[in-house]
Structures are given as C-alpha cells and as structure tokens.
Design an enzyme around this catalytic site. Structure first.
Site, mmCIF file in Angstrom:
data_model
loop_
_atom_site.group_PDB
_atom_site.id
_atom_site.type_symbol
_atom_site.label_atom_id
_atom_site.label_comp_id
_atom_site.label_asym_id
_atom_site.label_seq_id
_atom_site.Cartn_x
_atom_site.Cartn_y
_atom_site.Cartn_z
ATOM 1 N N HIS A 105 31.700 104.814 17.163
ATOM 2 C CA HIS A 105 31.641 105.850 18.193
ATOM 3 C C HIS A 105 33.026 106.405 18.515
ATOM 4 O O HIS A 105 33.239 107.626 18.545
ATOM 5 C CB HIS A 105 30.981 105.269 19.450
ATOM 6 C CG HIS A 105 30.726 106.268 20.535
ATOM 7 N ND1 HIS A 105 31.659 106.582 21.489
ATOM 8 C CD2 HIS A 105 29.617 107.004 20.824
ATOM 9 C CE1 HIS A 105 31.147 107.476 22.330
ATOM 10 N NE2 HIS A 105 29.902 107.743 21.941
ATOM 11 N N ASN A 194 23.089 111.415 28.781
ATOM 12 C CA ASN A 194 22.030 111.884 27.881
ATOM 13 C C ASN A 194 20.627 111.501 28.337
ATOM 14 O O ASN A 194 19.775 111.177 27.529
ATOM 15 C CB ASN A 194 22.271 111.306 26.484
ATOM 16 C CG ASN A 194 23.660 111.617 25.972
ATOM 17 O OD1 ASN A 194 24.130 112.735 26.081
ATOM 18 N ND2 ASN A 194 24.334 110.604 25.438
ATOM 19 N N SER A 265 28.560 112.693 24.492
ATOM 20 C CA SER A 265 29.748 112.019 23.940
ATOM 21 C C SER A 265 30.452 112.899 22.918
ATOM 22 O O SER A 265 31.676 112.824 22.757
ATOM 23 C CB SER A 265 29.349 110.715 23.253
ATOM 24 O OG SER A 265 29.263 109.661 24.161
#
Length: 652
Positions: A105, A194, A265
C-alpha cells in the site's frame, strides 16, 4: 485507537481484491517517443488534474519533502529510485530506519506522488519530489494512534512540507499530534475513507476544525469521468476543506512491479502531488496558502459551488499554476499597480524597442497569494500599425473659412494651419488662426489647434512677407497631449501620463504661381522629464520636418493636388529608465532591478504622401490618397509600407 488503510477493502483488513497486478511493459517494443506516451497513458490521473501545465513550466516537485505515513515503501522499486530519503518505522518497539513495505500500500501511494518519469511504467504527479516513508501501519494493514502520533510528530520535526495520510481511524481520537503538525507549518492531506458515508472519516474529518487552520485537506475519490466513486465517503461537514481527485483503478508502483488500486487512499496522493507542484514553484508559500490555492482553483463538480459531496471540486493544477485574482507589481511612490500595459506608435516606440532589446520589459508581479508571475511587456508593444484611411486623407489641403473678424477655421492636419512639423501627428484637428499685421511686412499669427483624442496646441508665429508672395517665419508652440506621450498611446505599467512639449519651428511659404504653394517647416521640441508607474524619462529632445506642395486646378477646374515629404516627430536625445520587479527572494520579498536605455531610435521614418481631390457634382468630391513609408516607426529594420485609398464625400 486503531487505524486502517484506505484502499477499497473487500474482506476486512486483507488485501484480497484490492491490488490487481499489471505489467505495463510486457511484450512492448517501442520507440522512445512511444514509451513516453505509454507511460503518460498509464498515468491518466496526471492529465485528469491538469498537471501537465506545471511540467511545461519546469516544475515537477523538486525540493519538496513529503512524509508518507503508511506501510513503508519498497525502495527496490525501480520507478522509485532516487525518490526515497531516510524514513522511520514506528510499528516496532524501538523505532528504526527499517521502513520496508511488506504490504504494498505505501509503495503504491508513494508512486502516485513521485514515481520517476522515465518512460517506464507510470509516473507520479510530483515526480521529482522526495518521499520520506514513515511507517505507522504494519504489514497486515493495521495500526494505532500511538504509532501515527509518533510518526507525525517526527515527520514535522524533520521539516516535511506535506504529510500524506492515506489511512483512516475507526473513531475520533486525540488530535494533539495533528495540531503539532499544523503548528509546525505542515500541510496534511488525508483520505476521506471508503465506506460511502456522508461524512469523511478521521483524521480527514478534522479538516473542518478551527485549529486545523485550513492546513488539513480531506480528499474524496472520483472516477475517470469525475463522478464520485460509489464507495467514497463524501465531503460532509468538511466540505470547505475538501478536494476531489481520481481514485479509481490507478496504476502505480507495487512491491517491485505495478498494480491497479482504487480508493481514497489513491486519490489522496494525487492531491499531495498537486500541492507539491505548487510548493516547488513557490517555496515560500505557507501550508495554508497552498491549500487555499488548490481550493479556489478547483473545478466545481456536482451542485454549484461548495457542496457536501465534492467539497470544492476536482483538484486542477492547470488553474492552480495561474494567478488568482489580479497580478500587481511594485510601482513608483511605494504603490502597487496591475501588471498590464500597452504602448503603440509615436516617437516613444524607439525607446520601447531599446528597452525590450535590453530585457528591461520583463516585469514580475504577485497575485492575491503573493505568488510571483512574470510578464514580457514587450509583447504589448505595437511598433507600427497599418495606416488608417483617415490618415491617408489628412493631407487634404485645409479649407479656409473666413469670418468677419478675419479668423480662419480649418479642419484637417494641424500642419496646414500651424506651420510646425511637430503637429503633423494631429491629423484630424480643428484649427483657428488669425493674422495680425504689425507693419513693414511683419505679422503676428496666434493659433490654436485641437484634436480630442490626441492633443491641443497653442502657438504664436512671427512672419515676414517677401516678394513673390513668399513668407518666412519662426513659431513657438506649446503642445499638450491628453491621451498620448510624444504621439505614443501608452497604458498601464508602460504609461507615462500626459506630455507637454514646447517646440520652436522655422518655416517658409512660397507661391510658385497663382495655383501652387510650397510650405516647409522644421521644428525642435523639448519635453520635460516624466515619471510613470515603472518608466521614467529625462527631458526628451525631438525633431520633425515636413515639406508640402499643393496645387489647385491641377488637372481640372476645382480639383486639388497635394504632395508631402515628412519626417514624423522623432526623439533625438534623452534617456528612459525602468525600475521593475524581476522576481522574489527565498522569503517571497520582491527583487527590484533598475536599468536605462537611450530614447533615440535606430532609424528614421520618412513619409511620401499624395492626395488628389476632384469635384463630383455640386456637393460631392472624389478623393484619392496614397502613402509610402520607409523605416516606419523610426525602426531601421522595419519593412517599407505602402497604402492607398479612394473615397467619395458629399456635403449635405
């Protein structure tokens, strides 16, 4: 308090279904140009936010230090080579510099910010920025407020300009570390989350707090057509501090390759990169100003104005790199004036050309946020302009209208009534003259001339009659220009106000026969020193010359023919100085430079004119006019010009 990552999660905190691995270079045999285009195509988010404008200006994030509070970074990713600086890992008992990303990530987020533009894979929005990895999320995607707070404080102490926080908390938490970062002048860019909620999650929701000082940006995600992503949280009560950015299926670095990922993100580093581009151009801006610039230049989405879904709208780097509001520049007397201007024609054109060639017309100013912008004012110069029909016909011999007092009224070129060559530029003047004999062939001739859009002139001539209907004389005139300076129309920062010229003329007139007259004049003028916003002149000396031959009944009864040779008003001495802002120092204070040039042009314009008029019926006339100009505008390198016109006039 626990933290989580903000990609679109399908199964709790696992990465299943999040990262779709791709190999953008597989099976490709491309030319360098094709490879560069492929890389750009893979970085579609860059074009979506208009970042190409910044690249065209050579600003790519260089020198901007960005703390990425995430899962660390895989420094072995080829596209991040040279972009990573020493970071810190706070997910271990004893913080260390071991920030390897076992998740992917943080590497994906870092690539969206600053992956190299090298015709391989994709590139980040601010591809020359520095990434400082701050590991506050473990490889399993979980973290806590203690790690986050420690990482944020450390990053602020390392003077990171921007903190990217593509993460979210399960609930509100003590924001003291955020306050610390704000106090240190840091810009914090945080993901909205989200969960398709009407409100952003934390820490992004703190953007609306007064202590945030406008230095926290909440980021929502949109798709490729700028529609809010179904899974994205909305702007909610942080709408005034919210930006939208692409966040759906963005390609970026992932482990040692690339992957497509979606989420706020992914949208957050796009905004971070945009902020870095602004910061790399104007290093002295505060975090609040960087954020405000992005807010006020965003592309409005959804309901008109700021709304609870998109907030301020889509981040727009193209607009953010341009001035907000009026650009103003320091001027004479401690004032500031709008950075615009123009100068056209007249005797001042040579001085303007000299200044442009010396680079003195490149002027800087600042917008509402104190950002410096530079304008090349030489582009606002009109050295010469095409001749107008009225100018071609201005040589028409003045028609004297006698009055009972002996006063003569004439309409046309002021020179036809006042024998002063300086007045030749008053081509559509109304003139009043009166001859007052003072004995022994001497006479005094006072005169006035006026042309509303140019000047007024008052003169007094002393004449001496000679045999054969000839006359010589000397005249003194005072010419006050209302709209011009030495015949030049100037505006804005190139303006010099109005000028008042005193000219002395020597002239002669002679009648060759009863139908033909010759007039000649040479005049010498002096214009006092002038001070404009940026320009200043010493006293300017000028010259002009005009010779004309007029004949009645040249070809037919009642017709008129006029020929003239003229040197329009030309500066022969004087200096123009320019004091202007040329940029800013590291603190944003204006840098001022001064220079000077001669006002004398490098050429000499000569005009050869012809005018012919023949009666047509009782009230009309057919008129022909032509002119040849050499070195127009007194520019030695200017091409010669020719013009001709024909018109019919009728008196009703």
């Amino acid at each position: 308090m626990f933290f989580r990552l903000n990609p679109v999660l399908r199964t709790g905190l696992t990465l299943a279904g999040v990262a779709a691995l791709v190999n953008p270079n597989a099976g490709l045999a491309q030319t360098a140009a094709q490879a560069a285009q492929t890389e750009l195509n893979n970085s579609k988010f860059v074009s979506q936010i208009g970042a190409v404008t910044a690249y065209g200006l050579k600003f790519t994030g260089l020198g901007v230090k960005i703390a990425v509070l995430d899962t660390g970074v895989n420094a072995a990713s080829p596209d991040l080579a040279g972009r990573i600086i020493t970071g810190r890992n706070f997910t271990v008992a004893t913080p260390s510099t071991a920030v390897a990303d076992g998740n992917g990530h943080g590497t994906h987020v870092s690539g969206l910010i600053a992956a190299n533009r090298n015709s391989v894979g994709m590139f980040g929005v601010a591809y020359s920025a520095q990434i400082m990895p701050v590991k506050v999320i473990a490889d399993n995607g979980a973290g806590n407020t203690a790690w986050l707070n420690a990482g944020l404080r450390w990053a602020a102490d390392q003077q990171a300009s921007i903190a990217n926080m593509s993460l979210g908390s399960t609930a509100a938490f003590d924001p003291e570390a955020l306050k610390y970062g704000v106090g240190k002048g840091m810009l914090i860019v945080a993901a909205a989350g989200n969960s398709a909620l009407a409100q952003p999650g934390w820490p992004a929701r703190y953007a609306s707090q007064s202590w945030a000082n406008g230095q926290i940006i909440n980021v929502v995600a949109v798709d490729s057509v700028n529609k809010i992503a179904a899974w994205s949280n909305r702007a909610g009560d942080a709408m005034n501090f919210t930006l939208a950015a692409p966040g759906s299926a963005l390609m970026s670095t992932y482990k040692t390759g690339y992957a497509l990922m979606s989420g706020t993100s992914m949208a957050t580093p796009v905004v971070t990169g945009a902020a870095a581009l602004i910061r790399s151009r104007w290093t002295y801006l505060s975090a609040k100003d960087v954020a405000n610039i992005l807010f006020v230049t965003a592309t409005d989405l959804g309901a008109a104005g700021v709304d609870a879904i998109y907030g301020r709208g889509l981040v727009n780097v193209d607009r953010a790199m341009k001035p907000v509001g009026q650009v103003a520049t320091p001027a004479y007397g401690g004032k500031t004036v709008p950075l615009y201007g123009a100068s056209a024609g007249g005797a001042l054109a040579g001085a303007m050309k000299n200044a442009a060639q010396a680079g003195l017309l490149t002027v800087s100013g600042v917008d509402e946020y104190g950002r410096d912008f530079t304008a090349d004012m030489s582009r606002a110069l009109v050295k010469t302009r095409p001749l107008l029909a009225d100018e071609l016909f201005a040589l028409n011999p003045a028609v004297a209208v006698p009055t009972s007092s002996g006063l003569r009224v004439s309409q046309g070129n002021a020179f036809t009534a006042l024998p002063i060559a300086h007045l030749g530029f008053m081509d559509q003047a109304t003139s009043l003259t009166q001859r007052l004999p003072i004995g022994a062939g001497w006479a005094m001739v006072p005169a006035l001339a006026s042309q509303t859009d140019k000047a007024t002139a008052a003169s007094l001539a002393i004449t001496r009659s000679l045999p054969r209907d000839a006359e010589i004389g000397v005249a003194m005139t005072r010419m006050n220009e209302q709209q011009t300076f030495l015949g030049a129309a100037t505006q804005g920062v190139l303006g010099l106000g109005h000028s008042a010229t005193t000219a002395l003329a020597l002239f002669a007139r002679a009648s060759i026969d009863e139908h033909t007259r010759l007039d000649a004049s040479v005049s010498f003028g002096s214009t006092p020193a002038a001070q404009g916003s940026l320009l200043a002149t010493t006293s300017a000396l000028s010259q002009a010359m005009r010779v004309s031959l007029t004949r009645r009944n040249a070809l037919f009864d009642g017709d008129g023919l006029a020929l003239a040779l003229e040197q329009p008003m030309r500066i022969s001495g004087g200096t123009m100085s320019i004091e202007r802002m040329v940029g800013t120092d590291a603190a944003g204070a204006p840098l001022i430079e001064r220079g000077s040039v001669s006002m004398k042009p490098d050429g000499r314009e000569l005009r050869l004119s012809l005018h012919y008029s023949v009666p047509m019926g009782r009230r009309g006339s057919l008129q022909l006019a032509a002119m040849h100009r050499s070195q127009p505008g007194h520019f030695a390198d200017a091409a010669s010009e020719r013009a001709a016109a024909i018109r019919y006039r009728s008196v009703f």
